[in-house]
Design a protein around this motif. Structure first.
Motif, short mmCIF file in Angstrom:
data_model
loop_
_atom_site.label_atom_id
_atom_site.label_comp_id
_atom_site.label_asym_id
_atom_site.label_seq_id
_atom_site.Cartn_x
_atom_site.Cartn_y
_atom_site.Cartn_z
N ALA A 25 0.83 -1.24 -0.16
CA ALA A 25 0.05 0.11 0.11
C ALA A 25 0.78 1.21 -0.10
N GLN A 26 0.46 2.38 -0.57
CA GLN A 26 1.13 3.45 -0.76
C GLN A 26 0.14 4.77 -0.87
N TYR A 27 0.40 5.91 -0.46
CA TYR A 27 -0.31 7.09 -0.69
C TYR A 27 0.22 8.19 -1.56
N MET A 28 -1.13 8.56 -2.44
CA MET A 28 -0.67 9.51 -3.39
C MET A 28 -1.94 10.30 -3.64
N THR A 29 -1.59 11.48 -4.61
CA THR A 29 -3.02 12.23 -4.73
C THR A 29 -3.81 11.62 -5.62
N LEU A 30 -5.18 11.92 -5.73
CA LEU A 30 -6.32 11.13 -6.47
C LEU A 30 -5.71 11.06 -7.87
N PRO A 31 -5.37 12.42 -8.50
CA PRO A 31 -4.75 12.26 -9.95
C PRO A 31 -3.88 11.25 -10.34
N SER A 89 -3.78 -6.00 -9.77
CA SER A 89 -4.90 -5.02 -8.99
C SER A 89 -4.29 -3.92 -8.33
N ARG A 90 -4.82 -2.75 -8.71
CA ARG A 90 -4.42 -1.51 -7.94
C ARG A 90 -5.74 -0.95 -7.70
N GLU A 91 -5.88 -0.72 -6.63
CA GLU A 91 -7.27 0.02 -6.19
C GLU A 91 -7.32 0.86 -4.97
N LEU A 92 -7.95 2.10 -4.91
CA LEU A 92 -8.09 2.80 -3.65
C LEU A 92 -8.91 1.83 -2.57
N CYS A 93 -8.19 2.08 -1.43
CA CYS A 93 -8.81 0.98 -0.24
C CYS A 93 -8.33 1.62 1.11
N GLY A 94 -9.13 1.54 1.93
CA GLY A 94 -8.95 2.16 3.28
C GLY A 94 -8.00 1.20 4.18
N GLY A 95 -7.97 -0.17 3.74
CA GLY A 95 -7.28 -0.81 4.49
C GLY A 95 -7.24 -2.26 4.06
N THR A 96 -6.12 -3.19 4.36
CA THR A 96 -6.13 -4.39 4.16
C THR A 96 -5.67 -5.31 5.18
N THR A 126 -16.31 9.16 -1.70
CA THR A 126 -15.78 10.49 -1.59
C THR A 126 -14.50 10.36 -1.14
N TYR A 127 -13.54 10.89 -1.88
CA TYR A 127 -12.09 10.68 -1.59
C TYR A 127 -11.48 12.24 -1.32
N GLY A 128 -10.53 12.10 -0.55
CA GLY A 128 -9.74 13.33 -0.18
C GLY A 128 -8.63 13.77 -1.05
N GLU A 129 -7.60 14.58 -0.78
CA GLU A 129 -6.75 15.06 -1.55
C GLU A 129 -5.55 13.89 -1.67
N GLU A 130 -5.42 13.17 -0.60
CA GLU A 130 -4.57 12.09 -0.60
C GLU A 130 -5.27 10.82 -0.26
#
Length: 301
Positions: A48-54, A83-90, A68-72
């Motif tokens: 997992a890693q953090y990045m901007t939505l764009p 598989s690459r997806e936006l996710c809050g936890g694993t 709804t997603y924030g800036e990060e």
């Protein structure tokens, strides 16, 4: 995607929401399950890693609809681009730790959106074990091999439907045969032939057929026919009135209300035929007595 677009809000539960029009076929659900389990066997790394939505979108990450997603954002990756997806936890470091994926249902959650639910890990294996036990019970009851169970069940259902049709024919014939006896039991109330009949185990449709048959046998007289069926311990009432009885001020839609008041229900219809239902079979006798009183009051005016 099936491994990651999920909701692990309880152990062993996986939920996949995705855009799709129409139900998935059994073959498509099987493919989802197969591809997911193949990824588990490959023991793919999970990171997992953090990045901007764009940046996440440019990287090819998928997002759940309606979120709804924030800036990060946090992007979880399984096996690199697999598989690459936006996710809050694993909850795993490698895909094999999930154990297994067993698809249990597929349903609509809105226009153009569907949801697949599955079980994972021990819960998935327990689900499969229950299905195995169920198949073993069926093979024992049907005296058949597991692969023969669907055919045997379909054969039994076909025979059951055929038997039910025969029983319906026999019931209709029995009711028609009884119509003469029911008509013969008419009671004279101030010149009106009143028939009140309780048809045990008969539903609304058969009660209507019987009432009309009996009325036809009394068509040359002023007559009121009241038949109450008691299928499933719930009364179904049908009232049929001949033209001569209508000329004397009697109406089926009025009399069905008299019955309805005594059996915990109501009804409606026309002056010649009306029907309704209720909840209390214990009030049938009182309803029949009330019909006699209503006829006497109407023709005695």
């Amino acid at each position: 995607t099936a491994l990651q677009s999920g909701s692990y809000n309880r152990p062993g539960y996986l939920r996949l929401d995705f855009g799709w029009s129409g139900a998935l076929s059994p073959e498509q659900l099987h493919e989802v399950e197969h591809v997911s389990n193949r990824a588990l066997r490959e023991d793919l790394p999970v990171s997992a890693q953090y990045m901007t939505l764009p940046e996440a979108r440019e990287w090819g990450a998928l997002a759940l609809f309606g979120e709804t997603y924030g800036e990060e954002v946090r992007v979880v990756e399984i096996g690199g681009p697999w598989s690459r997806e936006l996710c809050g936890g694993t909850h795993v470091d490698r895909s094999s730790q999930i154990g297994t994926v067993v698809v249990t249902s597929d349903g609509s959650v809105g226009a153009g959106n569907r949801r697949i639910e599955a079980l994972t890990g021990i819960e998935g294996f327990a689900y499969l074990a229950k299905e195995r036990d169920l198949v073993l019970q069926l093979t024992d009851v049907l005296k058949a091999r597991p692969d023969e169970v669907p055919t045997r069940v379909n054969d039994l259902l076909a025979r059951l439907r055929a038997t039910e049709k025969e029983l319906e024919k026999l019931k209709s014939a029995q009711l028609q045969g009884a119509a003469g006896d029911v008509a013969g039991a008419a009671v004279d109330v101030d010149g009106v032939a009143v028939v009140t009949h309780r048809a045990e185990g008969v539903g609304g449709g058969d009660a209507r057929s019987l009432a009309l048959d009996v009325r036809g046998r009394l068509q040359d007289r002023a007559a009121v026919v009241v038949v109450v069926g008691t299928a499933n311990d719930r009364p179904s009432v049908v009232v049929a009135v001949t033209p001569a009885a209508q000329e004397r001020g009697l109406a089926a839609n009025a009399l069905v209300g008299v019955v309805g008041e005594r059996i915990g229900g109501k009804g409606g219809g026309k002056p010649d035929v009306a029907q309704g239902g209720g909840t209390d079979v214990g009030g049938i006798d009182a309803a029949f007595a009330a019909v006699h009183d209503a006829v006497r009051a109407a023709v005695g005016r």
